[in-house]
Design an enzyme around this catalytic site. Structure first.
Site, PDB file in Angstrom:
ATOM      1  N   LEU A   1       1.090  -1.428   0.131  1.00 43.40           N
ATOM      2  CA  LEU A   1      -0.045   0.213   0.250  1.00 43.40           C
ATOM      3  C   LEU A   1       1.122   1.427  -0.071  1.00 43.40           C
ATOM      4  CD1 LEU A   1      -2.450  -1.191   2.021  1.00 43.40           C
ATOM      5  CD2 LEU A   1      -2.874  -1.187  -0.152  1.00 43.40           C
TER       6      LEU A   1
ATOM      7  N   ASP B   1       1.128  -9.961  -4.950  1.00 40.68           N
ATOM      8  CA  ASP B   1       2.473  -8.602  -5.044  1.00 40.68           C
ATOM      9  C   ASP B   1       2.001  -7.175  -5.807  1.00 40.68           C
ATOM     10  OD1 ASP B   1       4.457  -8.013  -4.774  1.00 40.68           O
ATOM     11  OD2 ASP B   1       5.362  -9.820  -5.791  1.00 40.68           O
TER      12      ASP B   1
END
Lengths: 428, 313
Positions: free
Chosen positions: A65, A309
């Protein structure tokens, strides 16, 4: 009291072995009832799910993130919007932020940001070592108290075998899974793609499959020694998968995830996309032989989870020559359609197995809430439209990242909606 | 049969070319060879065309060869090399490409240490792009000049036995040559230390061999590659002495090849490392002819690409 009835859909819940037309009643944030022909309680909202598939909320156990520190690539807000748009109700985010999530305050910061943007749940993963430097253990206890669900030095493999051993031992106090980005960086050297036919043809320095395999082999021995819970992130080779399979037979507590790109693309893509940096990630796209081994691992149950991922980068960073580009591609908004089209419609695995890989399995691997629609479970739900056709268009992504090798792919099947704690998620 | 024509905007590598396209370049180069023998070595063919030589990686001979080819064709050429400011200020490659495009050049000649850079530039600029070497990927004009040299000596390429020896893994010369020689029907053996051989060398359609003498057996053509033992390659080979012992080309070893064998080297040579002086300066050596042919091949490539921009017929 809040209630929501999802009616008329095909309910697929591998945790209960269900695949049939059933109504689902969510009340006060949990699953209240499952059944045919349920009537909505007074005041309940109703969603007509006819023609759709109803599943436990999808969980992506491997995303980046980028917040704090790299907000120009992604923020908790944009990442969670991407998750919801992609059909996910929860993500586990890696600690390689700046500062590294190796302490309570960073964990709390991530969770505070997540609470402000409740499009999906966030489960932070803490660092194994302080600063991800591979030298001393981070404070697992403090981080767990703050909400960390697993530990990993993702991006920086734990090279020191002694430290890895201690991490596996110490993590047992918290029943934490230790996630390894398995890669021997000495073997990787200056490699930028899989070492094989295509690196040979393109003259690009190669990363041998053995760079992953040697570390998986070592870690499995350490997991056996310590009794720790070990999870292989983005497993990419047939050899590593066989090592996992064999260790599991010996009773080692091991799990693994694979990414959609390692299932659907091989190293040939680097040539086909003419050195596009969107085909550059770690581990690299492997050989066709490895792709086939991973697909077999989905079908035979060896693989526990599919994880994206999701690694957003700024276009300025990716729009450079192959060797200079950072590793990584985004995945939150392409995973579901890629899997429905290529794996389910493509006949690799049946739909319930895919839901196991995208929900039940991920929840089990990290011990997360969800992954099941049994009564009493959290009311996180995903609706899928198996027939809707989409074309991958990065300019429409909610993520700040546009870096995908799948742009322009036309796919059959897409997420239709998500519910978080019993409420439909709407994006601004 | 219709006359073969060149339609490509760019020359990025040998791999995408057909045998006919390769032969067209070689035939065109033959006709340019004669210019070097004139007292005034200049023709007006590319008058009014501008060529930018973009050398991100140091190069003396390739750059000089292109520059001379451009001048002999009367093109206006401009050099950017790795030392010059535009290429070192941290500007992104894409921005460099945009800036160059703004100058409206007709052709770009690009050398870069990373594979794929000419491809990236070719996508972003309207000018034709000539790959003058991208990392260990391709060096198409080198393979073309090698082929011209072989053809002038042997009269053909098809059916010849060619041995290429040395650091195969890090050589762009090998990759371009392997593609070209295979397309024109030669049989190629690559030989070198195991630590300098790419894992999938056999997928290139060559015979792979780890013994110099075996590779030389019956060879019509021997190409020696530059051994770069400095820096990171140290892990790949322990010493110059050991290298010469295993893979150095001496006259005694060369006796295993055909009597009329020709010996080639893309330069710059390391005398006493991969090649003994007695061979480099010996009767079968065509190393300086390669250099001379290089100018003609580059003139041919510049000419064909510029002609294709004219819209063809």
């Amino acid at each position: 009291m809040s209630a929501h009835l999802i009616r008329g859909g095909r309910l697929v819940d591998p945790s209960q072995g269900l695949d049939e037309e059933l109504d689902l009643l969510l009340e006060d944030g949990v699953v209240a009832r499952l059944g045919a022909g349920l009537e909505p309680p007074p005041g309940a909202a109703v969603t007509d799910a006819r023609g759709l598939v109803v599943t436990p909320g999808l969980i992506d156990v491997h995303v980046h993130l980028r917040e704090p520190g790299h907000e120009y690539k992604e923020t908790v807000e944009s990442g969670l919007m991407a998750a919801a748009a992609g059909g996910f109700t929860a993500v586990a985010c890696m600690p390689n932020t700046e500062p590294v999530n190796d302490n309570r305050s960073v964990t709390e910061h991530v969770l505070r940001q997540a609470a402000r943007h409740p499009y999906a749940r966030v489960h932070p993963i803490g660092a194994i070592s302080k600063g991800q430097k591979g030298e001393e253990l981070a404070e697992f206890g403090e981080m767990v108290a703050a909400g960390v669900v697993a530990v990993s030095d993702d991006g920086w493999p734990v090279k020191n075998a002694h430290l890895m051993r201690r991490a596996l031992e110490y993590a047992r106090h918290f029943d934490l899974t230790v996630i390894q980005h398995a890669e021997d960086l000495e073997l990787t050297g200056d490699g930028v793609m899989h070492e094989g036919e295509w690196s040979t043809r393109l003259g690009l320095p190669g990363i041998p499959g053995a760079a992953e395999d040697v570390m998986v082999a070592r870690d499995l021995l350490l997991a056996e020694l310590t009794g720790g819970r070990y999870h292989v992130a983005h497993l990419s080779t047939g050899h590593s998968l066989e090592l996992v399979r064999e260790a599991r037979r010996r009773g080692v507590r091991v799990s693994c995830e694979v990414t959609p790109h390692h299932l659907l693309l091989s190293d040939r893509a680097v040539a086909e996309q003419s050195f596009s940096s969107h085909t550059k990630m770690k581990p690299p796209l492997r050989s066709q032989h490895d792709v086939e081994a991973l697909l077999a691992g989905l079908a035979d149950g060896t693989v526990d989870a599919i994880a994206s991922d999701h690694a957003p980068h700024h276009p300025d960073e990716k729009d450079v020559q192959f060797s200079a580009a950072p590793f990584g591609i985004v995945g939150l908004e392409t995973t579901v359609s890629l899997c429905l089209d290529r794996l389910v419609h493509g006949g690799v695995i049946p739909l319930p197995r895919l839901i196991e890989l995208l929900s039940t399995g991920p929840a089990r691997v990290l011990g997360l809430p969800g992954g099941s629609l049994a009564p009493g479970q959290v009311a996180d739900v995903t609706l899928l439209d198996l027939e809707r056709r989409i074309t991958v268009d990065p300019t429409t992504f909610r993520s700040k990242g546009r870096n995908t090798p799948f742009a322009g792919w036309t796919l059959r099947g897409a997420p239709a909606a998500t519910f978080l704690a019993g409420r439909p998620v709407t994006l601004p | 049969m219709s006359e073969p024509t060149w339609r490509r905007k760019d020359l990025l590598g040998i791999a995408p070319l057909s045998a006919e396209e390769i032969t067209l370049v070689l035939d065109t180069a033959e006709s340019f060879l004669e210019i070097a023998e004139r007292p005034i070595k200049k023709v007006p063919t590319l008058r009014g065309k501008s060529v930018l030589n973009l050398f991100f990686e140091a190069s003396t001979r390739t750059r000089s060869s292109f520059e001379l080819a451009e001048k002999r064709l009367s093109a206006d050429s401009l050099n950017f090399s790795s030392g010059s400011s535009a290429l070192v200020k941290g500007e992104s490659l894409i921005d460099t490409a945009r800036n160059l495009q703004a100058m409206a050049p007709d052709l770009l000649v690009v050398r870069h240490q990373h594979p794929g850079v000419p491809h990236l530039l070719a996508e972003r600029v309207e000018a034709g792009v000539i790959n003058a070497g991208d990392g260990a990927h391709e060096h198409p004009t080198q393979a073309l000049l090698d082929a011209l040299t072989i053809r002038r000596h042997k009269g053909r390429i098809a059916g010849l036995k060619v041995a290429i020896v040395g650091d195969v893994a890090h050589s762009r010369v090998v990759r371009s040559n392997v593609h070209l020689l295979a397309k024109l029907g030669a049989s190629v053996t690559v030989a070198g230390p195991r630590t300098m051989m790419p894992v999938a060398a056999d997928s290139l359609g060559v015979t792979v061999c780890y013994d110099l003498e075996e590779a030389l057996e019956g060879a019509d053509v021997v190409m020696m590659l530059r051994a770069q033992l400095e820096r990171h390659r140290r892990a790949l080979f322990p010493s110059v002495r050991d290298y010469f012992r295993l893979f150095g080309l001496s006259r005694a070893r060369l006796a295993r090849a055909q009597e009329d064998v020709i010996v080639m080297h893309p330069g710059p040579m390391n005398r006493g490392v991969e090649i003994a002086s007695e061979v480099a300066d010996g009767p079968g050596s065509v190393i300086l002819e390669q250099v001379a042919n290089g100018v003609a091949v580059r003139m041919a490539v510049l000419y064909l690409l510029a002609a294709a921009q004219g819209g063809g017929e």
